[in-house]
Design an enzyme around this catalytic site. Structure first.
Site, PDB file in Angstrom:
ATOM      1  N   HIS A 180     -52.338 -35.253 -77.790  1.00  0.00           N
ATOM      2  CA  HIS A 180     -51.579 -35.752 -78.932  1.00  0.00           C
ATOM      3  C   HIS A 180     -52.098 -37.143 -79.293  1.00  0.00           C
ATOM      4  O   HIS A 180     -52.409 -37.935 -78.414  1.00  0.00           O
ATOM      5  CB  HIS A 180     -50.086 -35.868 -78.608  1.00  0.00           C
ATOM      6  CG  HIS A 180     -49.333 -36.639 -79.647  1.00  0.00           C
ATOM      7  ND1 HIS A 180     -48.930 -36.061 -80.837  1.00  0.00           N
ATOM      8  CD2 HIS A 180     -48.983 -37.950 -79.727  1.00  0.00           C
ATOM      9  CE1 HIS A 180     -48.342 -36.992 -81.585  1.00  0.00           C
ATOM     10  NE2 HIS A 180     -48.353 -38.138 -80.932  1.00  0.00           N
ATOM     11  N   ARG A 239     -57.510 -40.556 -84.129  1.00  0.00           N
ATOM     12  CA  ARG A 239     -57.361 -39.253 -84.804  1.00  0.00           C
ATOM     13  C   ARG A 239     -58.738 -38.616 -85.028  1.00  0.00           C
ATOM     14  O   ARG A 239     -58.905 -37.411 -84.891  1.00  0.00           O
ATOM     15  CB  ARG A 239     -56.633 -39.404 -86.148  1.00  0.00           C
ATOM     16  CG  ARG A 239     -55.158 -39.726 -86.048  1.00  0.00           C
ATOM     17  CD  ARG A 239     -54.312 -38.601 -85.507  1.00  0.00           C
ATOM     18  NE  ARG A 239     -54.238 -37.442 -86.380  1.00  0.00           N
ATOM     19  CZ  ARG A 239     -53.376 -36.437 -86.205  1.00  0.00           C
ATOM     20  NH1 ARG A 239     -52.507 -36.458 -85.201  1.00  0.00           N
ATOM     21  NH2 ARG A 239     -53.386 -35.406 -87.007  1.00  0.00           N
ATOM     22  N   ASN A 242     -53.975 -27.336 -77.720  1.00  0.00           N
ATOM     23  CA  ASN A 242     -55.004 -28.277 -78.192  1.00  0.00           C
ATOM     24  C   ASN A 242     -55.059 -29.581 -77.396  1.00  0.00           C
ATOM     25  O   ASN A 242     -55.608 -30.574 -77.850  1.00  0.00           O
ATOM     26  CB  ASN A 242     -54.861 -28.510 -79.702  1.00  0.00           C
ATOM     27  CG  ASN A 242     -53.515 -29.091 -80.083  1.00  0.00           C
ATOM     28  OD1 ASN A 242     -52.705 -29.428 -79.208  1.00  0.00           O
ATOM     29  ND2 ASN A 242     -53.261 -29.240 -81.366  1.00  0.00           N
ATOM     30  N   LYS A 289     -51.556 -33.340 -73.066  1.00  0.00           N
ATOM     31  CA  LYS A 289     -50.509 -32.331 -73.019  1.00  0.00           C
ATOM     32  C   LYS A 289     -50.615 -31.505 -71.723  1.00  0.00           C
ATOM     33  O   LYS A 289     -51.627 -31.594 -71.016  1.00  0.00           O
ATOM     34  CB  LYS A 289     -50.628 -31.440 -74.262  1.00  0.00           C
ATOM     35  CG  LYS A 289     -50.395 -32.197 -75.582  1.00  0.00           C
ATOM     36  CD  LYS A 289     -50.609 -31.259 -76.766  1.00  0.00           C
ATOM     37  CE  LYS A 289     -50.241 -31.919 -78.079  1.00  0.00           C
ATOM     38  NZ  LYS A 289     -50.427 -30.985 -79.219  1.00  0.00           N
ATOM     39  N   PHE A 337     -43.445 -22.032 -85.250  1.00  0.00           N
ATOM     40  CA  PHE A 337     -44.011 -22.229 -83.914  1.00  0.00           C
ATOM     41  C   PHE A 337     -43.256 -23.283 -83.099  1.00  0.00           C
ATOM     42  O   PHE A 337     -43.588 -23.523 -81.937  1.00  0.00           O
ATOM     43  CB  PHE A 337     -45.493 -22.628 -84.014  1.00  0.00           C
ATOM     44  CG  PHE A 337     -45.751 -23.879 -84.813  1.00  0.00           C
ATOM     45  CD1 PHE A 337     -45.612 -25.138 -84.250  1.00  0.00           C
ATOM     46  CD2 PHE A 337     -46.125 -23.801 -86.149  1.00  0.00           C
ATOM     47  CE1 PHE A 337     -45.848 -26.298 -84.984  1.00  0.00           C
ATOM     48  CE2 PHE A 337     -46.356 -24.955 -86.901  1.00  0.00           C
ATOM     49  CZ  PHE A 337     -46.212 -26.208 -86.310  1.00  0.00           C
ATOM     50  N   TYR A 352     -41.172 -34.293 -82.044  1.00  0.00           N
ATOM     51  CA  TYR A 352     -41.614 -33.293 -83.010  1.00  0.00           C
ATOM     52  C   TYR A 352     -40.531 -32.969 -84.042  1.00  0.00           C
ATOM     53  O   TYR A 352     -40.502 -31.861 -84.589  1.00  0.00           O
ATOM     54  CB  TYR A 352     -42.079 -32.027 -82.276  1.00  0.00           C
ATOM     55  CG  TYR A 352     -43.439 -32.177 -81.619  1.00  0.00           C
ATOM     56  CD1 TYR A 352     -44.537 -32.646 -82.346  1.00  0.00           C
ATOM     57  CD2 TYR A 352     -43.646 -31.840 -80.285  1.00  0.00           C
ATOM     58  CE1 TYR A 352     -45.793 -32.787 -81.758  1.00  0.00           C
ATOM     59  CE2 TYR A 352     -44.901 -31.972 -79.693  1.00  0.00           C
ATOM     60  CZ  TYR A 352     -45.969 -32.446 -80.434  1.00  0.00           C
ATOM     61  OH  TYR A 352     -47.213 -32.563 -79.856  1.00  0.00           O
ATOM     62  N   THR A 370     -56.172 -30.558 -85.889  1.00  0.00           N
ATOM     63  CA  THR A 370     -55.083 -29.931 -85.126  1.00  0.00           C
ATOM     64  C   THR A 370     -55.491 -28.557 -84.608  1.00  0.00           C
ATOM     65  O   THR A 370     -55.248 -28.216 -83.454  1.00  0.00           O
ATOM     66  CB  THR A 370     -53.837 -29.798 -86.029  1.00  0.00           C
ATOM     67  OG1 THR A 370     -53.476 -31.088 -86.502  1.00  0.00           O
ATOM     68  CG2 THR A 370     -52.676 -29.182 -85.267  1.00  0.00           C
ATOM     69  N   ARG A 387     -60.734 -32.207 -79.090  1.00  0.00           N
ATOM     70  CA  ARG A 387     -60.342 -30.807 -79.284  1.00  0.00           C
ATOM     71  C   ARG A 387     -61.551 -29.915 -79.531  1.00  0.00           C
ATOM     72  O   ARG A 387     -61.607 -28.780 -79.042  1.00  0.00           O
ATOM     73  CB  ARG A 387     -59.345 -30.704 -80.441  1.00  0.00           C
ATOM     74  CG  ARG A 387     -57.961 -31.254 -80.075  1.00  0.00           C
ATOM     75  CD  ARG A 387     -57.084 -31.416 -81.282  1.00  0.00           C
ATOM     76  NE  ARG A 387     -55.717 -31.793 -80.943  1.00  0.00           N
ATOM     77  CZ  ARG A 387     -54.842 -32.284 -81.826  1.00  0.00           C
ATOM     78  NH1 ARG A 387     -55.191 -32.448 -83.093  1.00  0.00           N
ATOM     79  NH2 ARG A 387     -53.621 -32.607 -81.435  1.00  0.00           N
ATOM     80  N   GLU A 446     -43.312 -43.594 -81.978  1.00  0.00           N
ATOM     81  CA  GLU A 446     -43.622 -42.774 -80.799  1.00  0.00           C
ATOM     82  C   GLU A 446     -43.755 -43.626 -79.536  1.00  0.00           C
ATOM     83  O   GLU A 446     -43.299 -43.222 -78.466  1.00  0.00           O
ATOM     84  CB  GLU A 446     -44.906 -41.973 -81.056  1.00  0.00           C
ATOM     85  CG  GLU A 446     -44.697 -40.894 -82.120  1.00  0.00           C
ATOM     86  CD  GLU A 446     -45.930 -40.053 -82.393  1.00  0.00           C
ATOM     87  OE1 GLU A 446     -45.795 -39.029 -83.095  1.00  0.00           O
ATOM     88  OE2 GLU A 446     -47.043 -40.402 -81.927  1.00  0.00           O
TER      89      GLU A 446
HETATM   90  P1  GDP Z   1     -51.352 -32.960 -84.575  1.00  0.00           P
HETATM   91  O1  GDP Z   1     -50.790 -34.250 -85.111  1.00  0.00           O
HETATM   92  O2  GDP Z   1     -52.815 -32.795 -84.865  1.00  0.00           O
HETATM   93  O3  GDP Z   1     -51.049 -32.749 -83.105  1.00  0.00           O
HETATM   94  O4  GDP Z   1     -50.657 -31.752 -85.379  1.00  0.00           O
HETATM   95  P2  GDP Z   1     -49.163 -31.597 -85.967  1.00  0.00           P
HETATM   96  O5  GDP Z   1     -48.417 -32.889 -85.889  1.00  0.00           O
HETATM   97  O6  GDP Z   1     -49.281 -30.924 -87.275  1.00  0.00           O
HETATM   98  O7  GDP Z   1     -48.527 -30.536 -84.968  1.00  0.00           O
HETATM   99  C1  GDP Z   1     -48.092 -30.935 -83.687  1.00  0.00           C
HETATM  100  C2  GDP Z   1     -48.516 -29.895 -82.683  1.00  0.00           C
HETATM  101  O8  GDP Z   1     -47.854 -28.670 -82.966  1.00  0.00           O
HETATM  102  C3  GDP Z   1     -49.993 -29.530 -82.676  1.00  0.00           C
HETATM  103  O9  GDP Z   1     -50.801 -30.444 -81.962  1.00  0.00           O
HETATM  104  C4  GDP Z   1     -49.963 -28.184 -82.025  1.00  0.00           C
HETATM  105  O10 GDP Z   1     -49.779 -28.316 -80.604  1.00  0.00           O
HETATM  106  C5  GDP Z   1     -48.703 -27.586 -82.621  1.00  0.00           C
HETATM  107  N1  GDP Z   1     -48.984 -26.823 -83.813  1.00  0.00           N
HETATM  108  C6  GDP Z   1     -49.195 -27.277 -85.073  1.00  0.00           C
HETATM  109  N2  GDP Z   1     -49.437 -26.286 -85.936  1.00  0.00           N
HETATM  110  C7  GDP Z   1     -49.342 -25.143 -85.211  1.00  0.00           C
HETATM  111  C8  GDP Z   1     -49.480 -23.759 -85.531  1.00  0.00           C
HETATM  112  O11 GDP Z   1     -49.719 -23.375 -86.687  1.00  0.00           O
HETATM  113  N3  GDP Z   1     -49.332 -22.873 -84.509  1.00  0.00           N
HETATM  114  C9  GDP Z   1     -49.046 -23.275 -83.235  1.00  0.00           C
HETATM  115  N4  GDP Z   1     -48.915 -22.334 -82.285  1.00  0.00           N
HETATM  116  N5  GDP Z   1     -48.917 -24.566 -82.895  1.00  0.00           N
HETATM  117  C10 GDP Z   1     -49.067 -25.481 -83.863  1.00  0.00           C
HETATM  118 MG    MG Z   2     -48.857 -34.897 -85.502  1.00  0.00          MG
END
Ligand code: GDP
Ligand code: MG
Length: 161
Positions: A126, A96, A123, A20, A68, A60, A102, A113, A137
């Site tokens: 992705h 993963r 973080n 990212k 957020f 997304y 996350t 991370r 994707e």
């Molecule tokens: P990932 O698959 O581990 O990347 O997590 P998700 O698919 O749930 O969320 C996608 C991305 O959204 C995350 O990697 C973070 O960059 C962001 N994100 C998810 N949850 C939060 C949150 O509660 N707060 C904020 N600020 N960003 C979030």
């Molecule tokens: Mg995800």
């Protein structure tokens, strides 16, 4: 016959990994590539790009209603991203685990991370979260001509052949 073969089949999956904008800014591209290479996964596609809002909106899509979400899209569009496709046995699940939770503050030491970031909103990486999602994707971020089918010369050191 494969069914009675003594060879444990390798499940050759592909997954989308993206460094990212914060990871690129912090010069962590090499560190992240290194971890996937050393693990034994094979890089089959890679490019640096500034992601469009259209691509990010699809990427997304499931998070559209989250509070957020606008900040997430702004963050992801704030600078270049390095998108990669990695191939190997169980690579979706394994990556993963390599990436970690996350929420960076919950991510275990040893994970990308957990070693390199502190906050959920920055973080750095992705990774697709299922084989089905990975297919979608990869199709979203790459043209099929950008993915290279090639064999590593050390295949038999990584897999039973
Ligand atoms: P990932 O698959 O581990 O990347 O997590 P998700 O698919 O749930 O969320 C996608 C991305 O959204 C995350 O990697 C973070 O960059 C962001 N994100 C998810 N949850 C939060 C949150 O509660 N707060 C904020 N600020 N960003 C979030
Ligand atoms: Mg995800």
């Amino acid at each position: 016959c494969l069914l009675y073969s003594s060879v444990t089949p390798d499940v050759r999956e592909r997954t989308l990994i993206a460094v990212k904008p914060d990871g690129v800014q912090r010069r962590l591209v090499g560190e992240i590539i290194k971890r996937f290479e050393r693990r034994g996964f094979k890089l089959v596609g890679m490019k640096m790009l500034q992601a469009s809002e259209a691509v990010l909106g699809k990427h997304y899509h499931d998070l559209q209603r989250k509070p957020f979400y606008p900040a997430l899209i702004r963050y992801m569009a704030s600078g270049p991203v390095v998108a990669m496709v990695w191939e190997g046995h169980n690579v979706v699940r394994s990556s993963r685990l390599m990436v970690g939770e996350t929420d960076s503050s919950q991510a275990k030491p040893g994970t990308v991370r957990g070693d390199l970031s502190v906050h959920i909103s920055r973080n750095i990486i992705h990774a697709s979260d299922s084989v089905e999602v990975a297919k979608k994707e990869i199709g979203l971020w790459f043209h099929s001509a950008e993915l290279i089918n090639w064999e590593t010369s050390d295949h038999s050191d990584l897999y039973q052949v």
